[in-house]
Design a protein around this motif. Structure first.
Motif, PDB file in Angstrom:
ATOM      1  N   CYS A  73      43.533  35.697  39.486  1.00 52.47           N
ATOM      2  CA  CYS A  73      42.642  35.835  38.322  1.00 52.47           C
ATOM      3  C   CYS A  73      43.167  36.985  37.466  1.00 52.47           C
ATOM      4  CB  CYS A  73      41.212  36.114  38.784  1.00 52.47           C
ATOM      5  SG  CYS A  73      40.047  36.324  37.414  1.00 52.47           S
ATOM      6  N   ARG A  77      39.569  42.142  37.333  1.00 53.69           N
ATOM      7  CA  ARG A  77      40.044  43.178  38.263  1.00 53.69           C
ATOM      8  C   ARG A  77      41.435  43.675  37.874  1.00 53.69           C
ATOM      9  NH1 ARG A  77      42.787  41.781  43.274  1.00 53.69           N
ATOM     10  NH2 ARG A  77      42.002  39.677  42.870  1.00 53.69           N
ATOM     11  N   GLY A 105      38.532  32.908  38.741  1.00 47.11           N
ATOM     12  CA  GLY A 105      38.163  33.857  39.768  1.00 47.11           C
ATOM     13  C   GLY A 105      36.768  33.699  40.337  1.00 47.11           C
ATOM     14  N   GLU A 110      36.347  39.914  41.847  1.00 44.89           N
ATOM     15  CA  GLU A 110      36.538  40.465  40.512  1.00 44.89           C
ATOM     16  C   GLU A 110      35.490  41.484  40.090  1.00 44.89           C
ATOM     17  OE1 GLU A 110      39.392  39.781  39.215  1.00 44.89           O
ATOM     18  OE2 GLU A 110      39.735  38.422  40.886  1.00 44.89           O
ATOM     19  N   TRP A 117      29.944  40.214  35.393  1.00 45.32           N
ATOM     20  CA  TRP A 117      30.533  38.940  35.818  1.00 45.32           C
ATOM     21  C   TRP A 117      30.132  37.893  34.790  1.00 45.32           C
ATOM     22  CZ3 TRP A 117      34.438  37.072  37.933  1.00 45.32           C
ATOM     23  CH2 TRP A 117      34.492  35.754  38.396  1.00 45.32           C
ATOM     24  N   ARG A 123      34.491  33.086  30.914  1.00 44.22           N
ATOM     25  CA  ARG A 123      35.668  33.307  31.752  1.00 44.22           C
ATOM     26  C   ARG A 123      36.811  32.374  31.357  1.00 44.22           C
ATOM     27  NH1 ARG A 123      32.066  32.735  35.986  1.00 44.22           N
ATOM     28  NH2 ARG A 123      33.456  31.332  37.142  1.00 44.22           N
TER      29      ARG A 123
END
Length: 318
Positions: A73, A77, A105, A110, A117, A123
């Motif tokens: 991912c 992170r 991810g 992450e 998130w 994403r």
């Protein structure tokens, strides 16, 4: 013809064990390697999670097989510039035998830096921009970028392979498959279903490669193999988006209590019936996959490789 690779599980095994398995995979006749990229394992029973880029460096010196992350991912992170740097070095070490598998991810890995998130659609947007940033860097030219999610300033990769690193995109639904078709050099998915492949090809994937992974648990005692698969990988049977949003191994352990041993027995090939192993792999062939990567659950890796070398791969590739 479909090719068969081995899927190295970073969640279950130490760096040295993963390198040993890679050697056994090459000796058994597997033609490529996948390796998972996690910060955490899915549960404490799995018990490992080494830094994937260090392991890939070791693999480059141990085997001659192609290697791919399944998947990295490059968004939260780890900044896409850092992933591009790692991937370019891996490709040089592997003399061009490296592909970068990417996806959106899981919170499990992450969220560890304490940030938000995002929902799935955001994403996907982040992933698309991250791929753009990485492709800029793979040119080896000085690059700058100011986008919605990422900034790059006067960055250049000096250690680059002769050709840009191929980027394959993981997808588990039509929207993600369409993104993969638009931006990816290949498609990564897990279920032996043709629908994702069709979305990928219609969205720009064309004849680019499509790859899958599947877990099995070889063992001479089928019931014991079912128990092993249930103990280590019950999370594979959790439904929907749940695996993407649970934040810790402990949360997965709680959710895994909903997965029965019977469900594992019905959905994971366990035991030493070669016909059963071949049958599940043929479902991927029939769905149209170019490569299937197989992972052996549990500690009996040598028995698995001997079994596939003598009983399974000859019937699939002969």
């Amino acid at each position: 013809m479909t090719d068969y690779g081995y899927f190295l599980s970073s969640e279950e095994h130490s760096p040295a064990a993963l390198v040993d398995q890679a050697r056994m995979a090459e000796q058994a006749g597997f033609t490529s390697l996948w390796i998972s990229d996690h910060f955490h394992p899915w549960n404490d029973e799995q018990g490992e999670s080494p830094f994937v880029w260090s392991v890939i460096g070791a693999l480059s010196q141990a085997v001659s097989l192609p290697v791919e992350t399944a998947v990295t991912c490059p968004m939260i992170r780890t900044h896409p510039a850092v992933v591009a740097h790692a991937a370019a070095t891996a490709a040089v070490q592997l003399e061009g035998r490296f592909r970068l598998g990417v996806g959106t991810g899981e919170a499990l890995n992450e969220h560890v830096l304490g940030g938000p998130w995002p929902e799935a659609s955001v994403r996907l947007e982040m992933l698309e921009e991250a791929v753009q940033v990485m492709r800029m860097l793979f040119t080896g030219e000085q690059s700058s970028h100011r986008g919605t999610h990422y900034t790059l300033e006067n960055a250049r990769l000096y250690t680059c392979p002769d050709e840009p690193v191929p980027i394959d995109v993981s997808a588990f639904g039509p929207q993600a498959a369409a993104v993969a078709g638009r931006i990816g050099d290949g498609l990564i998915t897990m279920a032996p279903e043709s629908e994702s492949i069709e979305h990928f090809r219609r969205s720009g994937g064309g004849t680019k490669p499509v790859m899958a992974g599947v877990k099995v648990c070889w063992g001479t005692d089928r019931e014991e193999a079912v128990r092993t698969a249930h103990r280590l990988w019950a999370n594979e049977q959790l439904p929907g988006e749940l695996p993407q949003i649970l934040p810790t191994p402990r949360h997965f352990e709680q959710a895994n209590e909903l997965v029965t041993r019977d469900r594992i027995a019905e959905n994971v090939v366990c035991g030493d019936d070669a016909d059963a192993h071949i049958a599940v792999l043929n479902t991927y062939v029939e769905a149209g996959f170019d490569t299937v990567h197989i992972n052996q659950i549990g500690p009996d890796q040598r028995g698995f490789f001997d079994f596939y070398r003598t009983k399974v791969l000859p019937q699939l590739t002969g």
